[in-house]
Design a protein around this motif. Structure first.
Motif, PDB file in Angstrom:
ATOM      1  N   THR A 236     -11.942  -8.488  -1.479  1.00 10.13           N
ATOM      2  CA  THR A 236     -11.000  -7.423  -1.148  1.00 10.13           C
ATOM      3  C   THR A 236      -9.990  -7.951  -0.154  1.00 10.13           C
ATOM      4  O   THR A 236     -10.266  -8.873   0.618  1.00 10.13           O
ATOM      5  CB  THR A 236     -11.725  -6.199  -0.551  1.00 10.13           C
ATOM      6  OG1 THR A 236     -10.754  -5.227  -0.123  1.00 10.13           O
ATOM      7  CG2 THR A 236     -12.585  -6.574   0.649  1.00 10.13           C
ATOM      8  N   ASP A 237      -8.803  -7.334  -0.156  1.00 11.92           N
ATOM      9  CA  ASP A 237      -7.781  -7.654   0.846  1.00 11.92           C
ATOM     10  C   ASP A 237      -8.002  -6.901   2.148  1.00 11.92           C
ATOM     11  O   ASP A 237      -7.257  -7.114   3.115  1.00 11.92           O
ATOM     12  CB  ASP A 237      -6.386  -7.304   0.305  1.00 11.92           C
ATOM     13  CG  ASP A 237      -5.898  -8.262  -0.760  1.00 11.92           C
ATOM     14  OD1 ASP A 237      -6.389  -9.397  -0.820  1.00 11.92           O
ATOM     15  OD2 ASP A 237      -5.005  -7.858  -1.546  1.00 11.92           O
ATOM     16  N   THR A 248      -8.814  -5.466  -4.695  1.00 11.55           N
ATOM     17  CA  THR A 248      -9.956  -4.650  -4.316  1.00 11.55           C
ATOM     18  C   THR A 248     -11.236  -5.182  -4.942  1.00 11.55           C
ATOM     19  O   THR A 248     -11.210  -6.076  -5.794  1.00 11.55           O
ATOM     20  CB  THR A 248      -9.758  -3.198  -4.788  1.00 11.55           C
ATOM     21  OG1 THR A 248      -9.705  -3.186  -6.223  1.00 11.55           O
ATOM     22  CG2 THR A 248      -8.472  -2.602  -4.214  1.00 11.55           C
ATOM     23  N   LEU A 249     -12.351  -4.597  -4.546  1.00 11.21           N
ATOM     24  CA  LEU A 249     -13.638  -4.981  -5.119  1.00 11.21           C
ATOM     25  C   LEU A 249     -13.658  -4.748  -6.629  1.00 11.21           C
ATOM     26  O   LEU A 249     -14.213  -5.558  -7.379  1.00 11.21           O
ATOM     27  CB  LEU A 249     -14.766  -4.200  -4.446  1.00 11.21           C
ATOM     28  CG  LEU A 249     -16.185  -4.456  -4.973  1.00 11.21           C
ATOM     29  CD1 LEU A 249     -16.570  -5.931  -4.889  1.00 11.21           C
ATOM     30  CD2 LEU A 249     -17.195  -3.592  -4.217  1.00 11.21           C
ATOM     31  N   GLU A 250     -13.047  -3.659  -7.077  1.00 10.11           N
ATOM     32  CA  GLU A 250     -13.000  -3.384  -8.513  1.00 10.11           C
ATOM     33  C   GLU A 250     -12.250  -4.496  -9.254  1.00 10.11           C
ATOM     34  O   GLU A 250     -12.652  -4.908 -10.347  1.00 10.11           O
ATOM     35  CB  GLU A 250     -12.328  -2.032  -8.763  1.00 10.11           C
ATOM     36  CG  GLU A 250     -13.140  -0.822  -8.304  1.00 10.11           C
ATOM     37  CD  GLU A 250     -13.191  -0.658  -6.796  1.00 10.11           C
ATOM     38  OE1 GLU A 250     -14.151  -0.019  -6.299  1.00 10.11           O
ATOM     39  OE2 GLU A 250     -12.289  -1.177  -6.095  1.00 10.11           O
ATOM     40  N   GLY A 272     -10.801 -11.161   2.298  1.00  9.91           N
ATOM     41  CA  GLY A 272      -9.696 -11.157   3.237  1.00  9.91           C
ATOM     42  C   GLY A 272      -8.806 -12.378   3.197  1.00  9.91           C
ATOM     43  O   GLY A 272      -8.891 -13.238   2.323  1.00  9.91           O
ATOM     44  N   GLY A 273      -7.896 -12.423   4.175  1.00  9.39           N
ATOM     45  CA  GLY A 273      -7.008 -13.553   4.369  1.00  9.39           C
ATOM     46  C   GLY A 273      -5.643 -13.426   3.737  1.00  9.39           C
ATOM     47  O   GLY A 273      -4.785 -14.276   3.947  1.00  9.39           O
ATOM     48  N   LEU A 274      -5.398 -12.344   2.996  1.00 12.04           N
ATOM     49  CA  LEU A 274      -4.147 -12.226   2.238  1.00 12.04           C
ATOM     50  C   LEU A 274      -3.029 -11.575   3.052  1.00 12.04           C
ATOM     51  O   LEU A 274      -1.858 -11.897   2.872  1.00 12.04           O
ATOM     52  CB  LEU A 274      -4.414 -11.409   0.958  1.00 12.04           C
ATOM     53  CG  LEU A 274      -3.363 -11.288  -0.144  1.00 12.04           C
ATOM     54  CD1 LEU A 274      -2.263 -10.302   0.157  1.00 12.04           C
ATOM     55  CD2 LEU A 274      -2.799 -12.640  -0.535  1.00 12.04           C
ATOM     56  N   HIS A 275      -3.373 -10.675   3.966  1.00 14.05           N
ATOM     57  CA  HIS A 275      -2.351  -9.887   4.666  1.00 14.05           C
ATOM     58  C   HIS A 275      -2.659  -9.857   6.162  1.00 14.05           C
ATOM     59  O   HIS A 275      -3.814  -9.669   6.562  1.00 14.05           O
ATOM     60  CB  HIS A 275      -2.314  -8.463   4.107  1.00 14.05           C
ATOM     61  CG  HIS A 275      -1.038  -7.729   4.385  1.00 14.05           C
ATOM     62  ND1 HIS A 275      -0.744  -7.200   5.618  1.00 14.05           N
ATOM     63  CD2 HIS A 275       0.032  -7.449   3.590  1.00 14.05           C
ATOM     64  CE1 HIS A 275       0.444  -6.606   5.571  1.00 14.05           C
ATOM     65  NE2 HIS A 275       0.934  -6.746   4.345  1.00 14.05           N
ATOM     66  N   PHE A 290     -20.343  -6.901  -1.177  1.00 12.08           N
ATOM     67  CA  PHE A 290     -19.407  -7.319  -2.219  1.00 12.08           C
ATOM     68  C   PHE A 290     -20.107  -8.230  -3.223  1.00 12.08           C
ATOM     69  O   PHE A 290     -19.971  -8.068  -4.438  1.00 12.08           O
ATOM     70  CB  PHE A 290     -18.215  -8.051  -1.608  1.00 12.08           C
ATOM     71  CG  PHE A 290     -17.445  -7.261  -0.595  1.00 12.08           C
ATOM     72  CD1 PHE A 290     -17.216  -5.905  -0.766  1.00 12.08           C
ATOM     73  CD2 PHE A 290     -16.928  -7.869   0.541  1.00 12.08           C
ATOM     74  CE1 PHE A 290     -16.489  -5.167   0.166  1.00 12.08           C
ATOM     75  CE2 PHE A 290     -16.202  -7.151   1.474  1.00 12.08           C
ATOM     76  CZ  PHE A 290     -15.988  -5.808   1.298  1.00 12.08           C
ATOM     77  N   ALA A 291     -20.860  -9.200  -2.698  1.00 16.94           N
ATOM     78  CA  ALA A 291     -21.598 -10.102  -3.584  1.00 16.94           C
ATOM     79  C   ALA A 291     -22.606  -9.321  -4.420  1.00 16.94           C
ATOM     80  O   ALA A 291     -22.775  -9.574  -5.616  1.00 16.94           O
ATOM     81  CB  ALA A 291     -22.305 -11.176  -2.754  1.00 16.94           C
ATOM     82  N   ALA A 292     -23.280  -8.359  -3.781  1.00 15.83           N
ATOM     83  CA  ALA A 292     -24.300  -7.575  -4.484  1.00 15.83           C
ATOM     84  C   ALA A 292     -23.688  -6.779  -5.636  1.00 15.83           C
ATOM     85  O   ALA A 292     -24.276  -6.682  -6.723  1.00 15.83           O
ATOM     86  CB  ALA A 292     -25.004  -6.637  -3.500  1.00 15.83           C
ATOM     87  N   GLU A 293     -22.505  -6.209  -5.415  1.00 12.15           N
ATOM     88  CA  GLU A 293     -21.851  -5.433  -6.474  1.00 12.15           C
ATOM     89  C   GLU A 293     -21.417  -6.343  -7.614  1.00 12.15           C
ATOM     90  O   GLU A 293     -21.626  -6.028  -8.794  1.00 12.15           O
ATOM     91  CB  GLU A 293     -20.650  -4.682  -5.905  1.00 12.15           C
ATOM     92  CG  GLU A 293     -19.879  -3.880  -6.938  1.00 12.15           C
ATOM     93  CD  GLU A 293     -20.698  -2.785  -7.600  1.00 12.15           C
ATOM     94  OE1 GLU A 293     -20.358  -2.399  -8.742  1.00 12.15           O
ATOM     95  OE2 GLU A 293     -21.682  -2.311  -6.983  1.00 12.15           O
ATOM     96  N   ILE A 294     -20.815  -7.478  -7.281  1.00 14.68           N
ATOM     97  CA  ILE A 294     -20.365  -8.403  -8.323  1.00 14.68           C
ATOM     98  C   ILE A 294     -21.557  -8.925  -9.119  1.00 14.68           C
ATOM     99  O   ILE A 294     -21.483  -9.083 -10.344  1.00 14.68           O
ATOM    100  CB  ILE A 294     -19.547  -9.544  -7.687  1.00 14.68           C
ATOM    101  CG1 ILE A 294     -18.199  -8.984  -7.197  1.00 14.68           C
ATOM    102  CG2 ILE A 294     -19.345 -10.699  -8.661  1.00 14.68           C
ATOM    103  CD1 ILE A 294     -17.398  -9.935  -6.347  1.00 14.68           C
ATOM    104  N   LYS A 295     -22.669  -9.169  -8.440  1.00 13.29           N
ATOM    105  CA  LYS A 295     -23.866  -9.680  -9.115  1.00 13.29           C
ATOM    106  C   LYS A 295     -24.361  -8.724 -10.196  1.00 13.29           C
ATOM    107  O   LYS A 295     -24.973  -9.155 -11.192  1.00 13.29           O
ATOM    108  CB  LYS A 295     -24.965  -9.951  -8.083  1.00 13.29           C
ATOM    109  CG  LYS A 295     -26.250 -10.524  -8.664  1.00 13.29           C
ATOM    110  CD  LYS A 295     -27.212 -10.955  -7.565  1.00 13.29           C
ATOM    111  CE  LYS A 295     -28.608 -11.177  -8.110  1.00 13.29           C
ATOM    112  NZ  LYS A 295     -28.648 -12.107  -9.257  1.00 13.29           N
TER     113      LYS A 295
END
Length: 374
Positions: A236-237, A248-250, A272-275, A290-295
């Protein structure tokens, strides 16, 4: 039995445990982008850490793709040959595999070493150059606008990622990670906050993902069959105020699905790191959800990273299937023997250099085993 100290497979590469040393920029290369004595001692230290894998710092595929004038590069054969010599030395110390993170900093390039605090240099400065990006939108109000890449220049960037990947294999690395996180060039193409293009590389999510997916596909074409190529992403940003117009996470879930289809060996989930106006609530495990959702949406391994500092904390992340492996950055700098201490804490045996066998803590038997000498 500890889950953290089980083996894991990244394509054809088997890791002895699920602790990974994350890429960490050292800003210690020569101005020609070549390794220095700092890298010799640092990589040797990593090799003796007991981790399952070390991925060395973001390594630029173009001179203009460096974050700073002191970044490591793989855009020429001399850089490759010096890295090859160093890796040959380091691999006499332990059998731990080494990977490299290939990167292009895009608009976040042309900076000073961070501890000197002078920010981005103008192109005419001795340590500066013209930065590039998907669109002429600067990262910071203090930065100069980057040059918006043409379609021809985008093809050149892809070519240089591929050439650097070939050099990485020739140098003796065991794995390649493509850097599509932390606001660098591939991430800049992914996020609508930095990508305002109207061609096939901008606009829709499909178009914004195109460059990252093309780089992965073209790199996979030139590395050996079964050679692991993974991708690090920012989940996510962290721009809740602009959630409808940011990464975003989606978005990351969809990207991860597509990376798996192309052939990624794993997804390494940071954020992060984009803005410059991102808002991050930093606390232990802050990126693990975030990792858990992507998994939940992919079948390839997912690596979690971010303020994972304790052995039981790392064990629970893997045991509870929030991620398949964990990555350490600052924690391994603070405690280079973190993995040894985790093994002792979890009652798991670990291989160490024979010179260190006598360092096994009093009262613990048969946990330290020597690397077999080849």
């Amino acid at each position: 039995m500890s889950k953290l100290f089980e083996t894991i497979q990244f394509a054809d590469l088997t890791l002895n445990n699920r602790v990974i040393i994350a890429p960490m920029c050292q800003y210690s290369a020569t101005e020609a982008g070549e390794v220095s004595y700092w890298h010799e001692q640092q990589w040797a230290n990593y090799a003796l850490s007991g981790a399952g894998l070390c991925i060395v710092e973001a390594t630029a595929v173009q001179a203009e793709g460096r974050i700073s004038y002191a970044d490591l590069g793989l855009w020429n054969d001399q850089q490759r040959d010096q890295i090859k010599t160093l890796l040959q030395k380091v691999k006499t110390l332990s059998p731990m595999p080494f990977g490299v993170q290939l990167a292009h900093a895009g608009r976040k390039a042309s900076t000073d070493k961070p501890w000197l605090g002078r920010g981005q240099f103008a192109p005419e400065h001795a340590h500066g150059w013209q930065t590039v990006a998907p669109s002429a939108v600067a990262f910071s109000e203090k930065d100069l606008a980057p040059h918006a890449l043409t379609l021809e220049e985008i093809q050149a960037v892809k070519h240089d990622f591929v050439a650097a990947a070939q050099r990485a294999v020739d140098a003796g690395f065991d794995l390649i990670e493509l850097h599509a996180a932390h606001g660098y060039l591939l991430h800049q193409f992914l996020s609508p906050l930095s990508n305002q293009r109207q061609d096939q590389y901008g606009g829709s999510l499909e178009n914004r993902m195109r460059l990252t997916l093309e780089v992965l596909a073209e790199v996979l074409e030139v590395v050996p069959q079964g050679f692991p190529v993974g991708v690090r992403i920012s989940a996510t940003d962290w721009m809740e105020s602009q959630a409808d117009a940011s990464w975003t996470l989606e978005s990351s879930v969809e990207l991860a699905k597509q990376l798996e289809k192309v052939g990624a060996a794993y997804v390494h989930v940071s954020s992060g790191g984009l803005h410059e106006k991102q808002h991050i609530d930093i606390e232990p495990n802050y990126q693990v959800p975030f990792a858990a959702e992507i998994k939940q949406h992919v079948h390839i391994p997912v690596i979690a990273v971010g303020l994972i500092t304790e052995s039981q904390q790392a064990e629970m992340i893997v045991r509870h299937h929030q991620a398949d492996a964990i990555a350490l950055a600052r924690a391994i700098l603070y405690d280079p023997r973190w993995v040894w201490h985790a093994a002792v804490s979890l009652g798991e045996p670990i291989q160490v250099a024979p010179q260190y066998l006598r360092s096994q803590p009093h009262g613990f038997k048969n946990l330290f085993h020597a690397f077999s000498e080849s």
